[in-house]
Design an enzyme around this catalytic site. Structure first.
Site, PDB file in Angstrom:
ATOM      1  N   PHE A  14      -3.301   8.718   3.069  1.00 41.39           N
ATOM      2  CA  PHE A  14      -4.048   7.736   2.282  1.00 41.39           C
ATOM      3  C   PHE A  14      -4.780   6.801   3.228  1.00 41.39           C
ATOM      4  O   PHE A  14      -4.167   6.170   4.085  1.00 41.39           O
ATOM      5  CB  PHE A  14      -3.141   6.925   1.354  1.00 41.39           C
ATOM      6  CG  PHE A  14      -3.922   5.956   0.512  1.00 41.39           C
ATOM      7  CD1 PHE A  14      -4.655   6.398  -0.583  1.00 41.39           C
ATOM      8  CD2 PHE A  14      -3.992   4.609   0.845  1.00 41.39           C
ATOM      9  CE1 PHE A  14      -5.420   5.517  -1.339  1.00 41.39           C
ATOM     10  CE2 PHE A  14      -4.762   3.714   0.093  1.00 41.39           C
ATOM     11  CZ  PHE A  14      -5.470   4.173  -1.001  1.00 41.39           C
ATOM     12  N   ASP A  58      -4.001   4.962  11.615  1.00 34.19           N
ATOM     13  CA  ASP A  58      -4.081   4.042  10.489  1.00 34.19           C
ATOM     14  C   ASP A  58      -2.706   3.376  10.364  1.00 34.19           C
ATOM     15  O   ASP A  58      -1.765   3.972   9.835  1.00 34.19           O
ATOM     16  CB  ASP A  58      -4.455   4.820   9.222  1.00 34.19           C
ATOM     17  CG  ASP A  58      -4.494   3.939   7.976  1.00 34.19           C
ATOM     18  OD1 ASP A  58      -3.933   2.822   8.015  1.00 34.19           O
ATOM     19  OD2 ASP A  58      -5.070   4.368   6.961  1.00 34.19           O
ATOM     20  N   LYS A  90      -3.027  -4.802   5.491  1.00 34.09           N
ATOM     21  CA  LYS A  90      -1.933  -5.303   4.653  1.00 34.09           C
ATOM     22  C   LYS A  90      -1.217  -6.576   5.133  1.00 34.09           C
ATOM     23  O   LYS A  90      -1.516  -7.656   4.660  1.00 34.09           O
ATOM     24  CB  LYS A  90      -0.942  -4.175   4.394  1.00 34.09           C
ATOM     25  CG  LYS A  90      -1.543  -3.118   3.447  1.00 34.09           C
ATOM     26  CD  LYS A  90      -0.498  -2.197   2.865  1.00 34.09           C
ATOM     27  CE  LYS A  90      -1.017  -1.446   1.646  1.00 34.09           C
ATOM     28  NZ  LYS A  90      -1.857  -0.303   1.930  1.00 34.09           N
TER      29      LYS A  90
END
Ligand SMILES: *Cc1c(COP(=O)(O)O)cnc(C)c1O
Length: 398
Positions: free
Chosen positions: A137, A222, A251
């Protein structure tokens, strides 16, 4: 109050989210309170965002001080918090330079653009393909959903961006076979988050590094979900005895304020010269001041060490449950990025936890994910385990 809010939302909001029938009003540490006054222990942390918990007094103070001083001027000018944050990230990682955006997807967009640009600048015009992983993702913008190895994320948005090839995660042979003369980069999450908290074999990432070195391919990590202490190290790559060339963060970087960062080694970052890439809000003072404070707290208050210890304790307790209930297929994860794979649907379990005052998350239908603030206590973990124990007992007997 909640019912009325839900009805109003239903009339005016894009219906992109399947929400729970709850509205939150305030938080403190690992606790949240809804508009009906009920309290919850938060094992979701805004999806691995609020690593320091809610309403951390030092973050609140920095944000309000910065709000009273300067919110925004544009990247036509220098500001102190932005440079200080970049300097901290450079000092504490493999990277030499940082580009700031406002989200994870934007950080990945920057990484994808940089990888392409790097080879264009070297005259390798046709070297633009990126190998990414099945079940990965990387975000919801057109480039990042094109990089994402999950059909459900791409559905209905064809044609997706050209230039992405997919291989199974944790399969070095498949990766080796996929890399060709047109490949500019390999992009992966060191531990797959949304895909189901999938951890690599011990040597896999070192092998990936070796394959990239041998083929002159850039390696992009990532770390949007795995970074900022989530796995028990500041960045997950530090567990694996190797380093990427480019890394993306978002995040937890500002504990809830919107930020994304793309970090790269000097020689690669050099491909981003003036005018090549930009973001209006990227690295704006209020957000970078908060993020810098997050970084300081992680180190000064030994938050990462606490998360690491809490994670080991938590995982042990989850494994004890697995040993007692056959409906639990697997327990996995690192630090406080933990998951429990079930042989039954996870949604009813999430709902029952919520009724008992615990927020947990379900991904890929049958995987419960536990990503609490890194300040979670053993006592709070015990309370959730007791709740899950009760729910599983009932599930088995019914
Ligand atoms: C959440 C996430 C993203 C996307 O971040 P946004 O801020 O929602 O754009 C990308 N990659 C990973 C690994 C993530 O967990």
């Amino acid at each position: 109050m909640t019912a009325e809010l839900m009805e109003r939302a239903d009339q005016v909001m894009a219906a992109t989210y399947q929400r729970f029938p709850v509205a939150f009003e305030k938080g403190r540490g690992c606790k949240l309170w809804d508009t009906e006054g009920r309290s919850y222990t938060d094992f979701v942390a805004g999806i691995a965002v609020c690593n320091l918990g809610h309403a951390h007094p030092r973050i609140s103070e920095v944000v309000s001080r910065q709000a009273e001083t300067l919110l925004h001027v544009s990247n036509l000018y220098y500001t102190l918090p932005q440079v200080d944050l970049a300097a901290w990230l450079v000092e504490n990682s493999f990277a030499d330079r940082v580009f700031f955006g406002n989200s994870g997807a934007e950080a990945n967009e920057a990484a994808i653009k940089l990888a392409r640009r790097y080879f264009k600048d070297r005259g390798e015009e046709n070297r633009f393909r990126i190998v990414t992983m099945e079940r990965s993702f990387h975000g919801r913008t057109l480039a990042t959903l094109s990089a994402t190895g999950q059909k459900k994320v791409r559905k209905g948005f064809d044609p997706v961006l050209d230039g992405f090839d997919f291989v199974p995660f944790n399969d070095a042979k498949a990766l080796q076979a996929q890399i060709g003369p047109g490949t500019c980069a390999v992009m992966l999450e060191p531990i797959q988050g949304e895909g189901g908290v999938r951890c690599p074999d011990e040597k896999y990432l070192q092998t990936v590094r070796k394959i990239c070195d041998e083929t002159g391919t850039l390696l992009i990590f990532d770390e949007i979900q795995t970074g900022m202490g989530r796995t028990g190290q500041l960045f997950a790559y530090k567990h694996f005895g190797m380093e990427p060339d480019i890394m993306t963060l978002a995040k937890a970087l500002a504990n809830g304020l919107p930020i994304g960062a793309m970090l790269a080694r000097e020689t690669i970052a050099a491909a981003f010269g003036p005018g090549s890439h930009a973001s209006t809000f990227g690295g704006t003072p209020i957000v970078t001041a908060a993020a810098l404070e997050v970084c300081k707290i992680l180190v000064e208050d030994r938050v990462i060490e606490n998360g690491k210890a809490a994670g080991s304790y938590f995982k042990e307790k989850l494994i004890e449950l697995k040993d007692r209930y056959a409906i639990i297929e697997d327990v996995r994860g690192l630090g406080l990025l933990l998951a429990m794979k079930l042989k039954i649907d996870g949604a009813p379990i999430v709902k029952q936890c919520m009724q008992n005052g615990f927020l947990i998350n379900c991904i890929q239908d049958r995987i419960l994910r536990f990503i609490p603030p890194l300040i979670i206590s053993e006592e709070e973990i015990d309370q959730l385990i007791e709740c899950l124990d009760g729910i599983f007992t009932e599930a088995v007997s019914s």
